[in-house]
Design an enzyme around this catalytic site. Structure first.
Site, PDB file in Angstrom:
ATOM      1  N   ASN A   1      11.850  -8.398   6.985  1.00  0.00           N
ATOM      2  CA  ASN A   1      12.127  -7.716   8.242  1.00  0.00           C
ATOM      3  C   ASN A   1      11.610  -8.584   9.381  1.00  0.00           C
ATOM      4  O   ASN A   1      10.434  -8.956   9.391  1.00  0.00           O
ATOM      5  CB  ASN A   1      11.446  -6.344   8.266  1.00  0.00           C
TER       6      ASN A   1
ATOM      7  N   ILE B   1       0.829  -1.215   0.000  1.00  0.00           N
ATOM      8  CA  ILE B   1       0.000   0.000   0.000  1.00  0.00           C
ATOM      9  C   ILE B   1       0.865   1.268   0.000  1.00  0.00           C
ATOM     10  O   ILE B   1       0.396   2.345  -0.394  1.00  0.00           O
ATOM     11  CB  ILE B   1      -0.957  -0.021   1.230  1.00  0.00           C
TER      12      ILE B   1
ATOM     13  N   HIS C   1       9.170  -8.913   1.195  1.00  0.00           N
ATOM     14  CA  HIS C   1       9.053  -7.792   0.258  1.00  0.00           C
ATOM     15  C   HIS C   1       9.777  -8.156  -1.043  1.00  0.00           C
ATOM     16  O   HIS C   1      10.885  -8.705  -1.003  1.00  0.00           O
ATOM     17  CB  HIS C   1       9.758  -6.540   0.810  1.00  0.00           C
TER      18      HIS C   1
ATOM     19  N   HIS D   1       6.104 -11.704   6.108  1.00  0.00           N
ATOM     20  CA  HIS D   1       5.978 -11.302   4.699  1.00  0.00           C
ATOM     21  C   HIS D   1       7.351 -11.094   4.089  1.00  0.00           C
ATOM     22  O   HIS D   1       8.293 -10.687   4.767  1.00  0.00           O
ATOM     23  CB  HIS D   1       5.127 -10.030   4.553  1.00  0.00           C
TER      24      HIS D   1
END
Ligand code: DGP
Length: 110
Positions: free
Chosen positions: A83, A31, A98, A96
């Site tokens: 992360n 987002i 990236h 997650h």
């Protein structure tokens, strides 16, 4: 997890721009993109962070989803980032990966 934003996206309870999906993994556009292409690859099942990932098959499916997402988007050069923990920059506590692409990246990262 009920209140987890990425669980809601994976369950399609809230919308996201999904670019790739497999049985246990969803990939969607970030987002708040940090590069022209910025995708998040997440397991559909809730794991708070990489430290909790106890499923080797799922680990493989996540990495395969990175490769397939890049292929689908036609990107051959990209950076992947996971992360883990607050000091490493993790803000959403649902594991997650990236995928960042479309601009030159600096190394080492800050
Ligand atoms: P991290 O700092 O590694 O936890 O990255 C979290 C990323 O999640 C950050 O780049 C912004 C993105 N993000 C947060 N909330 C949403 C959301 O509701 N939808 C989407 N598509 N991305 C989100």
């Amino acid at each position: 997890m009920e209140e987890c934003i990425f669980c809601k996206i994976a369950n399609k309870a809230i919308p996201a721009k999904v670019v790739y999906e497999s049985e246990n993994v969803t990939a969607f556009r970030d987002i708040n993109p940090q590069a022209p292409v910025h995708i998040l690859v997440v397991p559909k099942k809730h794991y708070e962070s990489m430290n909790d990932l106890d499923d080797i098959l799922l680990a493989g499916e996540l990495l395969n989803a990175v490769k397939e997402t890049a292929k689908k988007l036609g990107i051959q050069e990209y950076r992947t980032v996971i992360n883990t923990g607050k000091s490493a920059g993790q803000e959403v506590f649902h594991l997650h990966i990236h995928i960042l692409a479309g601009r030159d990246m600096k190394w080492p990262p800050g």
